[in-house]
Design a protein around this motif. Sequence first.
Motif: not given
Length: 454
Positions: A318-329
């Motif tokens: 979630k933190a990464f998704r917000n920071a980099y605007r990349r989709e992570i499942h």
Amino acid sequence: MRLRSKIHLYTSALFAVLLIVMNLSTYYMFSELSVNNQLDRAEAQAIQIANGMRQAAGEIPTQDLLRGYVPVDGMIRMIGSDGTGLPPVTSGSQQHLSKQKAIYDTTKRVQVIDDLDQTYISVSVPVIWSDGEVMNIQVTESMQSTMDTLQVLRIVLMVVTCIALIPVLFSIRLLGRLIMKPISAMTLTMKEIRRSGRFNRLELEGHSKDELMEMSMTFNDMIELLENNYKKQQQFVSNASHELKTPLTIIESYASLLKRRGMDRPELFHESIEAIHSEAIRMKEMTEQLLLLAKQKEQWNISIVKLNLSELAMGSAKAFRNAYRREIHVDGTPDVFGYSDENKLKQLLFIFLDNAQKYSDDDIVVEVGSLDDEAYIRIIDRGIGIASDKLPLVFDRFYRVDEARNRQGGGVGLGLSLAVEIAEVIGVRIELQSVEGKGTTAVIGMTREAPNIS
Ligand code: ADP
């Protein structure tokens, strides 16, 4: 005085005093016992003689009685209350005793006397004689045999003291050498370290587990720690000065360009600021990673606890998704537990997620699960991948598969080497599986059972 001499002197003196005190008390006790025995025996004998003489008085002449009862090695005499009496009777070798002054005693008396360098026991027993007068029967007997025995005992004890001191002195010498050997070796090694500047170790001989061996091992551990610290610092300085040169040159050249032509050509302004900004970020990131790598593992403050890996992966994604605007499942089994350090595990996860986002454009998948006694987190990307011959090299410091290709991504080649160090400290297994052109899977595996932390 050197420590070895001190050990030698004090221990020898202590042992010698102990031996002398022991032997002196043995001698004293034995001589007391022997003399007292002889006194008792002489007293009993004198009483017996006195009784015998009194019974025979009147029947046998007194002078004959005295002759009959004279000791083998001594004298017997009878003294009246006025100090007179019959002449004393002595054995052949003790005639000089007759010169002893006759003293009348009113009570029984036992005493030790010296005559002509010899020791005697003199017992005086008062008896009522046949004529009603109180007489003294005095029996004097030589103690020479007891004195001779004591003399032999004195010599034997002296010789024994001297002989016993020889092995004691040898063992003290040996003990001194045993204690001093590692200390001297350590001093020598320290001097050598100071002289040569090299981190020498002590040679450990044998498998003893004593305090001296422990001290030597601790010394070696300390030297190893110092050496590691020193190497890390050197590595930090050389890596930093080498790696910071390029971004600093870029920043400097763009700054000069701005200074010269920034005012006339505004399009240059944007490009230069962009380049300076991105190089500054790279430098910051690199310095942070270098500083972490320069730290000793002991300073990392690790605490291994039971972690819910599924929740941890979800939070990090979630933190990464917000920071980099990349989709992570995040896929896989819910509530998978493993043992590790939470902060460092997150850092490890970020390193792999960061690489996945840098070297791929598609969505990233994080898979949490367990296999046998291992819990795992897999970070899967469908990016450029790594050629199989390059795969073992990517964990080396500053290694980048393709400098040109990676340059714009901003990597400095420190992420995976940091990952190796972190993994080692928190006790997890890391692995990279990759197919060039297809994508990469990074695996973080850890124990599901509580580890034994010593
Ligand atoms: P960097 O900061 O350059 O990413 P790393 O130590 O993390 O440094 O990685 C070393 C090199 O390994 C990278 O430069 C890259 O070429 C390669 N690499 C690492 N992860 C991946 C990945 N997921 N996909 C493709 N290449 C990767």
